[in-house]
Scaffold this motif. Structure first.
Motif, PDB file in Angstrom:
ATOM      1  N   ILE A 155      -1.779  12.651  -6.741  1.00  0.00           N
ATOM      2  CA  ILE A 155      -1.035  13.335  -5.678  1.00  0.00           C
ATOM      3  C   ILE A 155      -1.118  12.568  -4.367  1.00  0.00           C
ATOM      4  O   ILE A 155      -0.146  12.520  -3.602  1.00  0.00           O
ATOM      5  CB  ILE A 155      -1.564  14.775  -5.502  1.00  0.00           C
ATOM      6  N   TRP A 156      -2.259  11.949  -4.098  1.00  0.00           N
ATOM      7  CA  TRP A 156      -2.445  11.218  -2.842  1.00  0.00           C
ATOM      8  C   TRP A 156      -1.321  10.211  -2.567  1.00  0.00           C
ATOM      9  O   TRP A 156      -0.784  10.172  -1.448  1.00  0.00           O
ATOM     10  CB  TRP A 156      -3.786  10.496  -2.829  1.00  0.00           C
ATOM     11  N   PRO A 157      -0.919   9.367  -3.544  1.00  0.00           N
ATOM     12  CA  PRO A 157       0.140   8.393  -3.250  1.00  0.00           C
ATOM     13  C   PRO A 157       1.461   9.042  -2.841  1.00  0.00           C
ATOM     14  O   PRO A 157       2.192   8.484  -2.009  1.00  0.00           O
ATOM     15  CB  PRO A 157       0.291   7.631  -4.576  1.00  0.00           C
ATOM     16  N   LEU A 164       4.161  10.239   4.391  1.00  0.00           N
ATOM     17  CA  LEU A 164       3.658   9.892   5.724  1.00  0.00           C
ATOM     18  C   LEU A 164       4.164   8.538   6.211  1.00  0.00           C
ATOM     19  O   LEU A 164       4.439   8.357   7.404  1.00  0.00           O
ATOM     20  CB  LEU A 164       2.124   9.890   5.724  1.00  0.00           C
ATOM     21  N   LEU A 165       4.305   7.584   5.303  1.00  0.00           N
ATOM     22  CA  LEU A 165       4.650   6.220   5.713  1.00  0.00           C
ATOM     23  C   LEU A 165       6.132   5.889   5.594  1.00  0.00           C
ATOM     24  O   LEU A 165       6.643   5.064   6.361  1.00  0.00           O
ATOM     25  CB  LEU A 165       3.844   5.206   4.882  1.00  0.00           C
ATOM     26  N   LEU A 166       6.809   6.523   4.653  1.00  0.00           N
ATOM     27  CA  LEU A 166       8.184   6.112   4.376  1.00  0.00           C
ATOM     28  C   LEU A 166       9.255   7.002   4.993  1.00  0.00           C
ATOM     29  O   LEU A 166      10.417   6.612   5.052  1.00  0.00           O
ATOM     30  CB  LEU A 166       8.415   6.033   2.864  1.00  0.00           C
ATOM     31  N   GLU A 167       8.886   8.198   5.439  1.00  0.00           N
ATOM     32  CA  GLU A 167       9.900   9.038   6.081  1.00  0.00           C
ATOM     33  C   GLU A 167      10.462   8.327   7.314  1.00  0.00           C
ATOM     34  O   GLU A 167      11.642   8.463   7.640  1.00  0.00           O
ATOM     35  CB  GLU A 167       9.300  10.392   6.470  1.00  0.00           C
ATOM     36  N   ASN A 168       9.597   7.570   7.994  1.00  0.00           N
ATOM     37  CA  ASN A 168      10.037   6.727   9.112  1.00  0.00           C
ATOM     38  C   ASN A 168       9.384   5.354   8.961  1.00  0.00           C
ATOM     39  O   ASN A 168       8.317   5.095   9.518  1.00  0.00           O
ATOM     40  CB  ASN A 168       9.646   7.338  10.461  1.00  0.00           C
ATOM     41  N   ASP A 169      10.018   4.493   8.181  1.00  0.00           N
ATOM     42  CA  ASP A 169       9.477   3.156   7.948  1.00  0.00           C
ATOM     43  C   ASP A 169      10.072   2.205   8.980  1.00  0.00           C
ATOM     44  O   ASP A 169      11.015   1.460   8.708  1.00  0.00           O
ATOM     45  CB  ASP A 169       9.817   2.705   6.526  1.00  0.00           C
ATOM     46  N   ARG A 170       9.515   2.232  10.181  1.00  0.00           N
ATOM     47  CA  ARG A 170      10.069   1.453  11.286  1.00  0.00           C
ATOM     48  C   ARG A 170       9.050   0.547  11.963  1.00  0.00           C
ATOM     49  O   ARG A 170       9.318  -0.013  13.016  1.00  0.00           O
ATOM     50  CB  ARG A 170      10.650   2.411  12.336  1.00  0.00           C
ATOM     51  N   ALA A 171       7.884   0.403  11.386  1.00  0.00           N
ATOM     52  CA  ALA A 171       6.839  -0.417  12.009  1.00  0.00           C
ATOM     53  C   ALA A 171       7.145  -1.900  11.837  1.00  0.00           C
ATOM     54  O   ALA A 171       8.189  -2.291  11.312  1.00  0.00           O
ATOM     55  CB  ALA A 171       5.480  -0.069  11.414  1.00  0.00           C
ATOM     56  N   SER A 172       6.209  -2.730  12.266  1.00  0.00           N
ATOM     57  CA  SER A 172       6.444  -4.179  12.293  1.00  0.00           C
ATOM     58  C   SER A 172       6.566  -4.791  10.906  1.00  0.00           C
ATOM     59  O   SER A 172       7.214  -5.816  10.727  1.00  0.00           O
ATOM     60  CB  SER A 172       5.305  -4.867  13.061  1.00  0.00           C
ATOM     61  N   ILE A 173       5.919  -4.187   9.902  1.00  0.00           N
ATOM     62  CA  ILE A 173       6.043  -4.665   8.524  1.00  0.00           C
ATOM     63  C   ILE A 173       6.479  -3.512   7.636  1.00  0.00           C
ATOM     64  O   ILE A 173       6.297  -2.345   7.970  1.00  0.00           O
ATOM     65  CB  ILE A 173       4.719  -5.268   8.002  1.00  0.00           C
ATOM     66  N   HIS A 191       0.259   7.977  12.233  1.00  0.00           N
ATOM     67  CA  HIS A 191       1.407   7.084  12.042  1.00  0.00           C
ATOM     68  C   HIS A 191       2.700   7.890  11.953  1.00  0.00           C
ATOM     69  O   HIS A 191       3.696   7.567  12.599  1.00  0.00           O
ATOM     70  CB  HIS A 191       1.205   6.266  10.760  1.00  0.00           C
ATOM     71  N   HIS A 192       2.677   8.944  11.159  1.00  0.00           N
ATOM     72  CA  HIS A 192       3.855   9.804  11.005  1.00  0.00           C
ATOM     73  C   HIS A 192       4.201  10.478  12.326  1.00  0.00           C
ATOM     74  O   HIS A 192       5.374  10.563  12.712  1.00  0.00           O
ATOM     75  CB  HIS A 192       3.574  10.844   9.918  1.00  0.00           C
ATOM     76  N   PHE A 197       3.253  -1.191   0.191  1.00  0.00           N
ATOM     77  CA  PHE A 197       1.892  -0.661   0.255  1.00  0.00           C
ATOM     78  C   PHE A 197       1.837   0.770  -0.277  1.00  0.00           C
ATOM     79  O   PHE A 197       0.904   1.147  -0.993  1.00  0.00           O
ATOM     80  CB  PHE A 197       1.378  -0.712   1.690  1.00  0.00           C
ATOM     81  N   ALA A 198       2.853   1.575   0.083  1.00  0.00           N
ATOM     82  CA  ALA A 198       2.898   2.966  -0.369  1.00  0.00           C
ATOM     83  C   ALA A 198       3.073   3.042  -1.882  1.00  0.00           C
ATOM     84  O   ALA A 198       2.378   3.811  -2.555  1.00  0.00           O
ATOM     85  CB  ALA A 198       4.032   3.703   0.336  1.00  0.00           C
ATOM     86  N   LEU A 199       3.985   2.234  -2.418  1.00  0.00           N
ATOM     87  CA  LEU A 199       4.194   2.236  -3.867  1.00  0.00           C
ATOM     88  C   LEU A 199       2.992   1.643  -4.594  1.00  0.00           C
ATOM     89  O   LEU A 199       2.616   2.101  -5.675  1.00  0.00           O
ATOM     90  CB  LEU A 199       5.464   1.459  -4.217  1.00  0.00           C
ATOM     91  N   GLY A 200       2.367   0.646  -3.987  1.00  0.00           N
ATOM     92  CA  GLY A 200       1.179   0.045  -4.588  1.00  0.00           C
ATOM     93  C   GLY A 200       0.019   1.010  -4.703  1.00  0.00           C
ATOM     94  O   GLY A 200      -0.843   0.867  -5.576  1.00  0.00           O
ATOM     95  N   SER A 201       0.005   2.033  -3.846  1.00  0.00           N
ATOM     96  CA  SER A 201      -1.094   3.002  -3.868  1.00  0.00           C
ATOM     97  C   SER A 201      -1.095   3.839  -5.144  1.00  0.00           C
ATOM     98  O   SER A 201      -2.116   4.425  -5.498  1.00  0.00           O
ATOM     99  CB  SER A 201      -1.027   3.917  -2.643  1.00  0.00           C
ATOM    100  N   PHE A 202       0.047   3.912  -5.850  1.00  0.00           N
ATOM    101  CA  PHE A 202       0.089   4.643  -7.120  1.00  0.00           C
ATOM    102  C   PHE A 202      -0.803   3.973  -8.167  1.00  0.00           C
ATOM    103  O   PHE A 202      -1.265   4.632  -9.099  1.00  0.00           O
ATOM    104  CB  PHE A 202       1.522   4.726  -7.644  1.00  0.00           C
ATOM    105  N   VAL A 203      -1.041   2.690  -8.000  1.00  0.00           N
ATOM    106  CA  VAL A 203      -1.877   1.944  -8.942  1.00  0.00           C
ATOM    107  C   VAL A 203      -3.230   1.589  -8.326  1.00  0.00           C
ATOM    108  O   VAL A 203      -4.272   1.718  -8.970  1.00  0.00           O
ATOM    109  CB  VAL A 203      -1.166   0.651  -9.399  1.00  0.00           C
ATOM    110  N   LEU A 204      -3.213   1.181  -7.059  1.00  0.00           N
ATOM    111  CA  LEU A 204      -4.420   0.635  -6.427  1.00  0.00           C
ATOM    112  C   LEU A 204      -5.066   1.560  -5.400  1.00  0.00           C
ATOM    113  O   LEU A 204      -6.123   1.239  -4.868  1.00  0.00           O
ATOM    114  CB  LEU A 204      -4.082  -0.702  -5.759  1.00  0.00           C
ATOM    115  N   GLY A 205      -4.438   2.685  -5.088  1.00  0.00           N
ATOM    116  CA  GLY A 205      -5.020   3.631  -4.150  1.00  0.00           C
ATOM    117  C   GLY A 205      -5.245   3.029  -2.775  1.00  0.00           C
ATOM    118  O   GLY A 205      -4.380   2.347  -2.222  1.00  0.00           O
ATOM    119  N   ALA A 206      -6.430   3.243  -2.241  1.00  0.00           N
ATOM    120  CA  ALA A 206      -6.760   2.760  -0.897  1.00  0.00           C
ATOM    121  C   ALA A 206      -6.772   1.240  -0.810  1.00  0.00           C
ATOM    122  O   ALA A 206      -6.590   0.677   0.266  1.00  0.00           O
ATOM    123  CB  ALA A 206      -8.108   3.317  -0.458  1.00  0.00           C
ATOM    124  N   PHE A 207      -7.002   0.555  -1.942  1.00  0.00           N
ATOM    125  CA  PHE A 207      -6.962  -0.906  -1.945  1.00  0.00           C
ATOM    126  C   PHE A 207      -5.612  -1.409  -1.436  1.00  0.00           C
ATOM    127  O   PHE A 207      -5.529  -2.448  -0.786  1.00  0.00           O
ATOM    128  CB  PHE A 207      -7.185  -1.448  -3.359  1.00  0.00           C
TER     129      PHE A 207
END
Length: 212
Positions: A55-57, A63-72, A173-174, A77-87
């Motif tokens: 559920i965390w990912p 939190l991160l993708l509703e407004n993905d407007r930062a420098s990178i 961030h959100h 990273f958000a999709l990667g968390s489904f496999v790697l979590g906090a890593f």
């Protein structure tokens, strides 16, 4: 802020080093891992924590993708968390710089899904049910024994704790793209998953009131 990013970078490096070289492991660890992935292990608390890591990912995607407007870009990273979590998430919080870019990188169709109040409620109810199941039927002695003996459970547990603490930054961030009132709710991140979802429900209610 630079000090915080340095701390996060140190945590990321230490987390990787610890998971690879210091976390406990024994001969039965791989069969234990297979049991967990197939949800066949008998202890409900272990199953609950393992399920909550799924559920965390989803929460971090909101939190991160509703407004993905930062420098990178946040989506790798958000999709990667489904496999790697906090890593996967720690590097984003280390290297990104908050910017209010004119263009949101997230497609409008995805934004509509991520900003859906029904999704927040569904995730909240599911989280509460899983937590109640694990806490009521689980055995803390079995969990602690597995934590000491299994690298998978050891890293899984630490990952859950790091994701919880990191959610305070996820909320901030959100909130950066909303208003000052929302920024004050960063402390809700100390409540695993539920805190971030309560924040989303509160901000959603405030936005609805502002639109009326």
């Amino acid at each position: 802020m630079n000090e915080l990013k340095s701390i996060l970078l140190a945590i990321w490096i230490l987390f990787i080093s610890y998971a690879l070289f210091l976390a406990p492991i024994n001969e039965s660890d791989y069969s234990f891992l297979n049991q967990m992935f197939s949800l066949q292990y008998t202890d409900p608390l272990l199953i609950a924590v393992f399920s909550l890591l799924g559920i965390w990912p989803v929460v971090y995607c909101i939190l991160l993708l509703e407004n993905d407007r930062a420098s990178i870009k946040a989506w790798p990273f958000a999709l990667g968390s489904f496999v790697l979590g906090a890593f996967s998430l720690l590097p984003y919080f280390v290297f990104h710089i908050e910017k209010r870019r004119v263009t949101n990188r997230t497609p409008k169709q995805v934004q509509a899904i991520l900003s859906n109040r029904g999704l927040y409620i569904l995730l909240l109810l599911l989280t509460i049910l899983i937590m109640a199941f694990g806490l009521y039927f689980g055995n803390f002695q079995i969990y602690s024994q597995a934590f000491m003996q299994s690298r998978f459970v050891h890293v899984m547990t630490i990952d859950f704790v790091v994701l919880t603490l990191l959610s305070m930054l996820g909320i901030a961030h959100h909130a950066y793209y909303l208003n000052e009132r929302s920024k004050r709710l960063w402390w809700l991140g100390v409540i695993p998953i539920i805190g971030a979802l309560l924040y989303l429900l509160i901000t959603d209610a405030r936005q609805r009131e502002a639109e009326e």
